[in-house]
Design an enzyme around this catalytic site. Structure first.
Site, PDB file in Angstrom:
ATOM      1  N   SER A   9       0.842  -1.196   0.000  1.00 20.63           N
ATOM      2  CA  SER A   9       0.000   0.000   0.000  1.00 20.63           C
ATOM      3  C   SER A   9       0.878   1.246   0.000  1.00 20.63           C
ATOM      4  O   SER A   9       1.608   1.508   0.951  1.00 20.63           O
ATOM      5  CB  SER A   9      -0.912   0.002   1.228  1.00 20.63           C
ATOM      6  OG  SER A   9      -1.534   1.255   1.330  1.00 20.63           O
ATOM      7  N   HIS A  34      -1.300  -1.280  -4.332  1.00 23.88           N
ATOM      8  CA  HIS A  34      -2.551  -0.855  -3.696  1.00 23.88           C
ATOM      9  C   HIS A  34      -2.495   0.657  -3.463  1.00 23.88           C
ATOM     10  O   HIS A  34      -1.556   1.176  -2.856  1.00 23.88           O
ATOM     11  CB  HIS A  34      -2.705  -1.598  -2.370  1.00 23.88           C
ATOM     12  CG  HIS A  34      -4.001  -1.368  -1.664  1.00 23.88           C
ATOM     13  ND1 HIS A  34      -5.145  -2.079  -1.945  1.00 23.88           N
ATOM     14  CD2 HIS A  34      -4.328  -0.506  -0.672  1.00 23.88           C
ATOM     15  CE1 HIS A  34      -6.128  -1.668  -1.156  1.00 23.88           C
ATOM     16  NE2 HIS A  34      -5.659  -0.708  -0.372  1.00 23.88           N
ATOM     17  N   ASP A  36      -4.623   3.977  -2.017  1.00 25.45           N
ATOM     18  CA  ASP A  36      -5.735   4.386  -1.144  1.00 25.45           C
ATOM     19  C   ASP A  36      -6.197   5.802  -1.454  1.00 25.45           C
ATOM     20  O   ASP A  36      -5.457   6.762  -1.235  1.00 25.45           O
ATOM     21  CB  ASP A  36      -5.287   4.299   0.321  1.00 25.45           C
ATOM     22  CG  ASP A  36      -5.088   2.864   0.766  1.00 25.45           C
ATOM     23  OD1 ASP A  36      -6.033   2.075   0.656  1.00 25.45           O
ATOM     24  OD2 ASP A  36      -3.967   2.537   1.205  1.00 25.45           O
ATOM     25  N   MET A  38      -8.887   8.692  -0.506  1.00 23.76           N
ATOM     26  CA  MET A  38      -9.778   9.083   0.603  1.00 23.76           C
ATOM     27  C   MET A  38     -10.301  10.497   0.366  1.00 23.76           C
ATOM     28  O   MET A  38      -9.571  11.344  -0.156  1.00 23.76           O
ATOM     29  CB  MET A  38      -9.021   9.036   1.933  1.00 23.76           C
ATOM     30  CG  MET A  38      -8.366   7.701   2.226  1.00 23.76           C
ATOM     31  SD  MET A  38      -7.669   7.633   3.880  1.00 23.76           S
ATOM     32  CE  MET A  38      -6.687   6.135   3.778  1.00 23.76           C
ATOM     33  N   HIS A  67      -8.270   1.529  -4.133  1.00 22.13           N
ATOM     34  CA  HIS A  67      -9.214   1.367  -3.024  1.00 22.13           C
ATOM     35  C   HIS A  67      -9.872   2.709  -2.755  1.00 22.13           C
ATOM     36  O   HIS A  67      -9.240   3.619  -2.211  1.00 22.13           O
ATOM     37  CB  HIS A  67      -8.425   0.859  -1.799  1.00 22.13           C
ATOM     38  CG  HIS A  67      -9.231   0.675  -0.561  1.00 22.13           C
ATOM     39  ND1 HIS A  67      -8.658   0.447   0.666  1.00 22.13           N
ATOM     40  CD2 HIS A  67     -10.574   0.672  -0.347  1.00 22.13           C
ATOM     41  CE1 HIS A  67      -9.600   0.324   1.584  1.00 22.13           C
ATOM     42  NE2 HIS A  67     -10.782   0.470   0.991  1.00 22.13           N
ATOM     43  N   MET A  69     -11.962   4.978  -0.826  1.00 24.83           N
ATOM     44  CA  MET A  69     -12.617   5.275   0.458  1.00 24.83           C
ATOM     45  C   MET A  69     -13.293   6.636   0.332  1.00 24.83           C
ATOM     46  O   MET A  69     -12.902   7.622   0.956  1.00 24.83           O
ATOM     47  CB  MET A  69     -11.574   5.234   1.587  1.00 24.83           C
ATOM     48  CG  MET A  69     -11.202   3.809   1.968  1.00 24.83           C
ATOM     49  SD  MET A  69      -9.624   3.705   2.847  1.00 24.83           S
ATOM     50  CE  MET A  69      -8.512   3.728   1.465  1.00 24.83           C
ATOM     51  N   MET A 138     -11.898  -5.401   5.220  1.00 26.88           N
ATOM     52  CA  MET A 138     -11.083  -4.470   6.013  1.00 26.88           C
ATOM     53  C   MET A 138     -10.826  -5.071   7.398  1.00 26.88           C
ATOM     54  O   MET A 138     -11.758  -5.465   8.107  1.00 26.88           O
ATOM     55  CB  MET A 138     -11.791  -3.120   6.187  1.00 26.88           C
ATOM     56  CG  MET A 138     -11.856  -2.249   4.934  1.00 26.88           C
ATOM     57  SD  MET A 138     -10.277  -1.926   4.118  1.00 26.88           S
ATOM     58  CE  MET A 138      -9.361  -1.090   5.419  1.00 26.88           C
ATOM     59  N   ASP A 176      -7.026  -6.020   4.240  1.00 31.25           N
ATOM     60  CA  ASP A 176      -6.322  -4.738   4.306  1.00 31.25           C
ATOM     61  C   ASP A 176      -6.363  -4.176   5.726  1.00 31.25           C
ATOM     62  O   ASP A 176      -7.434  -3.925   6.271  1.00 31.25           O
ATOM     63  CB  ASP A 176      -7.023  -3.780   3.319  1.00 31.25           C
ATOM     64  CG  ASP A 176      -6.331  -2.430   3.174  1.00 31.25           C
ATOM     65  OD1 ASP A 176      -5.237  -2.250   3.737  1.00 31.25           O
ATOM     66  OD2 ASP A 176      -6.899  -1.572   2.478  1.00 31.25           O
TER      67      ASP A 176
END
Ligand code: DX5
Ligand code: ZN
Length: 220
Positions: A9, A34, A36, A38, A67, A69, A138, A176
């Site tokens: 990540s 990966h 992230d 957000m 991913h 979020m 998660m 994750d």
């Protein structure tokens, strides 16, 4: 048993040196990168967005697992695809029309993954499990790296496996949050196919070796 796939990540990398982090992942045994995303609303943090993902895509030799979020991620399917994602991961809790979002991810040419927060039960996937390429479980509350692994995740993965057996669907199972050499063996035994690891990889003295060590995890 096939060896577990590792998805480092990028959240745990030094953001002033992202190219070096991607280069390390390119040279590693990692199966995917990966990323992230957000929005400060679905989770209490803001990380990276489409321009950064597009720059990472130019130098990443590994498939990119994005991913999301964010609230209502269905709004961003074409932007995620155009930025270079191979997998678009959306939270069940963030989609009012999950089936439509999953279809539009696939129509856009990406693999579709759905994510469950720790408090969201596996039964929420009953009607969608046959339409997805991967399920992300998660094992921390999303928003930050470096959190403590929630141990009930192990039983949750077993329940997910049972649902998959029942339905005949076979999406990959990804986990994750708080993944390291201590938590990985139970996850592999429970049936995890892909382990996301941020701080375990990027805080290691030798990240390439850390990825090898995690990939060699034997079921406990
Ligand atoms: C957390 C992110 C994770 C994070 C994991 O919300 O989704 O991908 O980078 O970090 P570690 O491995 O440090 O728990
Ligand atoms: Zn993540």
């Amino acid at each position: 048993m096939t060896p577990v796939k590792i998805a480092p990540s990028i959240l745990a990398a030094d953001f002033a040196r992202l190219a070096e982090a991607v280069d390390m992942v390119n040279r590693s045994e990692a199966a995917m990168l990966h990323i992230d995303v957000m929005d400060g609303l679905f989770v209490p943090n803001i990380t990276i967005g489409f321009p950064v993902i597009a720059s990472l895509a130019k130098i990443s030799a590994k498939p990119m697992d994005v991913h999301m979020m964010v609230t209502d991620p269905g709004r961003f399917v074409s932007q995620v695809r155009d930025a270079g994602a191979d997998i678009m991961n959306v939270h069940v809790e963030a989609c009012t029309h999950l089936h439509r979002v999953v279809q539009s991810i696939r129509t856009a040419g990406m693999r579709a993954a759905v994510t469950l927060n720790p408090a969201t039960p596996v039964c929420m996937l009953e009607e969608i499990i046959s339409d997805v390429d991967m399920v992300l479980v998660m094992s921390v509350n999303p928003g930050f790296g470096g959190q403590k692994f929630i141990t009930s995740t192990i039983d949750k993965i077993k329940r997910l496996k049972a649902l998959m057996d029942q339905s005949g669907a076979s999406p990959l199972i990804e986990v994750d949050g708080g993944v390291n050499l201590t938590t990985a063996p139970d996850l592999v035994r429970a049936g995890a196919d892909v382990l996301v690891a941020g701080s375990y990889v990027f805080n290691a003295p030798d990240p390439l070796q850390a990825i090898v060590n995690l990939a060699n995890t034997k079921a406990s």
